[in-house]
Design a protein around this motif. Structure first.
Motif, PDB file in Angstrom:
ATOM      1  N   MET A  56     -23.819  12.193  -9.927  1.00 43.57           N
ATOM      2  CA  MET A  56     -24.924  13.528 -10.249  1.00 43.57           C
ATOM      3  C   MET A  56     -26.042  13.191 -10.645  1.00 43.57           C
ATOM      4  N   GLN A  57     -27.190  13.466 -10.335  1.00 45.70           N
ATOM      5  CA  GLN A  57     -28.303  13.424 -10.950  1.00 45.70           C
ATOM      6  C   GLN A  57     -28.234  15.109 -11.469  1.00 45.70           C
ATOM      7  N   ARG A  58     -29.345  15.382 -12.492  1.00 48.39           N
ATOM      8  CA  ARG A  58     -29.096  16.543 -12.983  1.00 48.39           C
ATOM      9  C   ARG A  58     -29.989  17.552 -12.441  1.00 48.39           C
ATOM     10  N   GLU A  59     -30.727  17.243 -11.788  1.00 51.33           N
ATOM     11  CA  GLU A  59     -31.678  18.300 -10.497  1.00 51.33           C
ATOM     12  C   GLU A  59     -30.677  19.068  -9.517  1.00 51.33           C
TER      13      GLU A  59
ATOM     14  N   LEU B 239     -30.717  25.606 -16.686  1.00 47.76           N
ATOM     15  CA  LEU B 239     -30.334  24.442 -18.034  1.00 47.76           C
ATOM     16  C   LEU B 239     -31.186  25.360 -18.947  1.00 47.76           C
ATOM     17  N   GLN B 240     -31.107  25.101 -20.027  1.00 47.88           N
ATOM     18  CA  GLN B 240     -31.678  25.856 -21.603  1.00 47.88           C
ATOM     19  C   GLN B 240     -31.863  24.536 -22.305  1.00 47.88           C
ATOM     20  N   VAL B 241     -30.732  23.784 -22.242  1.00 49.33           N
ATOM     21  CA  VAL B 241     -31.715  21.972 -23.416  1.00 49.33           C
ATOM     22  C   VAL B 241     -31.362  20.886 -21.844  1.00 49.33           C
ATOM     23  N   GLN B 242     -32.063  20.315 -22.074  1.00 52.56           N
ATOM     24  CA  GLN B 242     -31.950  18.907 -21.556  1.00 52.56           C
ATOM     25  C   GLN B 242     -31.445  17.839 -21.701  1.00 52.56           C
ATOM     26  N   GLY B 243     -30.599  17.313 -21.164  1.00 55.99           N
ATOM     27  CA  GLY B 243     -29.889  15.493 -21.269  1.00 55.99           C
ATOM     28  C   GLY B 243     -29.635  14.796 -20.637  1.00 55.99           C
ATOM     29  N   SER B 244     -28.908  14.499 -20.366  1.00 61.30           N
ATOM     30  CA  SER B 244     -28.425  13.118 -19.425  1.00 61.30           C
ATOM     31  C   SER B 244     -29.249  13.514 -17.838  1.00 61.30           C
ATOM     32  N   ALA B 245     -30.141  11.756 -17.474  1.00 66.89           N
ATOM     33  CA  ALA B 245     -30.154  12.377 -15.924  1.00 66.89           C
ATOM     34  C   ALA B 245     -29.311  12.466 -15.484  1.00 66.89           C
ATOM     35  N   VAL B 246     -28.064  11.598 -15.218  1.00 67.36           N
ATOM     36  CA  VAL B 246     -26.662  11.499 -14.695  1.00 67.36           C
ATOM     37  C   VAL B 246     -26.171  12.174 -15.175  1.00 67.36           C
ATOM     38  N   ILE B 247     -24.711  12.423 -14.627  1.00 65.94           N
ATOM     39  CA  ILE B 247     -24.156  13.995 -14.804  1.00 65.94           C
ATOM     40  C   ILE B 247     -22.950  13.580 -14.528  1.00 65.94           C
ATOM     41  N   LYS B 248     -22.040  13.390 -15.090  1.00 66.21           N
ATOM     42  CA  LYS B 248     -20.751  12.529 -14.790  1.00 66.21           C
ATOM     43  C   LYS B 248     -19.064  13.889 -15.129  1.00 66.21           C
ATOM     44  N   LYS B 249     -19.627  14.047 -15.831  1.00 63.87           N
ATOM     45  CA  LYS B 249     -18.066  14.630 -16.817  1.00 63.87           C
ATOM     46  C   LYS B 249     -18.791  16.260 -17.096  1.00 63.87           C
ATOM     47  N   VAL B 250     -18.670  17.065 -16.959  1.00 62.97           N
ATOM     48  CA  VAL B 250     -18.125  18.447 -17.307  1.00 62.97           C
ATOM     49  C   VAL B 250     -17.071  19.325 -17.989  1.00 62.97           C
TER      50      VAL B 250
ATOM     51  N   HIS C 234     -14.254  24.657 -10.047  1.00 63.58           N
ATOM     52  CA  HIS C 234     -14.605  25.070  -7.984  1.00 63.58           C
ATOM     53  C   HIS C 234     -15.174  23.186  -8.187  1.00 63.58           C
ATOM     54  N   PHE C 235     -16.224  23.130  -9.686  1.00 61.63           N
ATOM     55  CA  PHE C 235     -16.797  21.775  -9.494  1.00 61.63           C
ATOM     56  C   PHE C 235     -15.928  19.966  -8.955  1.00 61.63           C
ATOM     57  N   ASN C 236     -14.626  19.992  -9.973  1.00 59.89           N
ATOM     58  CA  ASN C 236     -13.243  19.630  -9.421  1.00 59.89           C
ATOM     59  C   ASN C 236     -13.021  19.261  -7.816  1.00 59.89           C
ATOM     60  N   GLN C 237     -13.650  20.713  -7.487  1.00 64.81           N
ATOM     61  CA  GLN C 237     -12.955  20.487  -5.528  1.00 64.81           C
ATOM     62  C   GLN C 237     -13.834  20.106  -4.998  1.00 64.81           C
ATOM     63  N   HIS C 238     -15.349  20.356  -5.497  1.00 61.22           N
ATOM     64  CA  HIS C 238     -16.954  20.657  -4.598  1.00 61.22           C
ATOM     65  C   HIS C 238     -17.524  19.255  -5.381  1.00 61.22           C
ATOM     66  N   LEU C 239     -17.710  19.099  -6.167  1.00 62.66           N
ATOM     67  CA  LEU C 239     -18.896  18.114  -6.774  1.00 62.66           C
ATOM     68  C   LEU C 239     -18.299  16.606  -6.908  1.00 62.66           C
ATOM     69  N   PRO C 240     -18.995  15.973  -6.733  1.00 62.77           N
ATOM     70  CA  PRO C 240     -18.778  14.003  -7.494  1.00 62.77           C
ATOM     71  C   PRO C 240     -18.854  14.382  -9.233  1.00 62.77           C
TER      72      PRO C 240
END
Length: 252
Positions: free
Chosen positions: A1-4, A27-38, A234-240
């Motif tokens: 999932m893209q950061r944006e 977003l307070q501190v920018q990191g990876s452009a792709v988010i896979k694990k939160v 919620h993330f696990n249920q609704h987001l990739p």
């Protein structure tokens, strides 16, 4: 999932623009452009950041982030160490303070209502749908000791109970997660039987005794664990993405 995409989803879900806060939400501190694990948690402490690094997370979503009102602008010492760890490991930091307290289903107050079996949740501040403090009632009145036991059991900690002089049974209750003890007077003025919050002030005792309302201090951290925990589910249920709540113990 893209950061944006992730940021847009969070802002749509939690609607930070609705409420004035003491810190920037989002977003307070920018990191990876792709988010896979939160990783989600209560506060962006060094310990939680180190856990996120160990989990190889791309993003950290917390209730208490950085850059609070009246806080020093200087990045040194503890703040430097935290931000450096995030930047070095390319981890995004998202923080949502009051928006995560007031969310009608995922918020800290809503989650406490579920834990304590409180029905008919409504704003404590009449006419303010975004009230940080809320009220409700129990289907069956509780003895003061029964509510204390329920809080202790659900939060896994011993709360402080300042009893109303009449020691009345509790049918109506108001609450505010975290440092919301200042709302006790408003609750008492509305004839509510008990008020629950995460912190206690010197004057809270006097209000409880003089306005005949039970007060329960249940811990700032303990009352604010459940919004972050609900977000991970919620993330696990609704987001990739893969999401995990990590609780860094705090007795306060």
């Amino acid at each position: 999932m893209q950061r944006e995409e992730f940021e847009s989803y969070l802002n749509t879900l939690l609607k930070p623009e609705q409420i004035k806060d003491f810190c920037p939400n989002g977003l307070q501190v920018q990191g990876s452009a792709v988010i896979k694990k939160v990783i989600t948690g209560v506060t962006a402490t060094q310990a939680l950041i180190e856990q996120a690094i160990a989990e190889k997370a791309d993003a950290l979503v917390v209730h208490h982030g950085f850059f609070w009102k009246n806080e020093s602008y200087v990045i040194r010492g503890m703040k430097h160490n935290r931000i450096k760890a995030l930047l070095t490991n390319n981890i995004n930091l998202f923080a949502y303070h009051l928006p995560l307290d007031i969310h009608p289903s995922l918020g800290n107050n809503a989650q406490l209502a579920k834990l304590f079996s409180i029905d008919n949740v409504a704003p404590l501040e009449v006419g303010n749908e975004l009230s940080v403090a809320v009220r409700g009632d129990f289907s069956t009145p509780l003895l003061p000791q029964q509510l204390e036991q329920r809080i202790n059991q659900q939060l896994n900690r011993a709360c402080m109970h300042i009893a109303a002089p009449s020691n009345k049974a509790i049918k109506t209750v108001a609450w505010c997660s975290g440092g919301g003890q200042g709302y006790i007077e408003l609750a008492a003025e509305q004839g509510i039987d008990a008020f629950i919050s995460g912190e206690v002030s010197e004057q809270t005792t006097h209000v409880a005794r003089e306005m005949d309302i039970h007060f329960y201090c249940a811990g700032h951290h303990a009352t604010e664990r459940y919004g972050a925990k609900a977000l991970a589910a919620h993330f696990n249920q609704h987001l990739p993405v893969e999401a995990k709540f990590i609780d860094i113990d705090n007795p306060a």
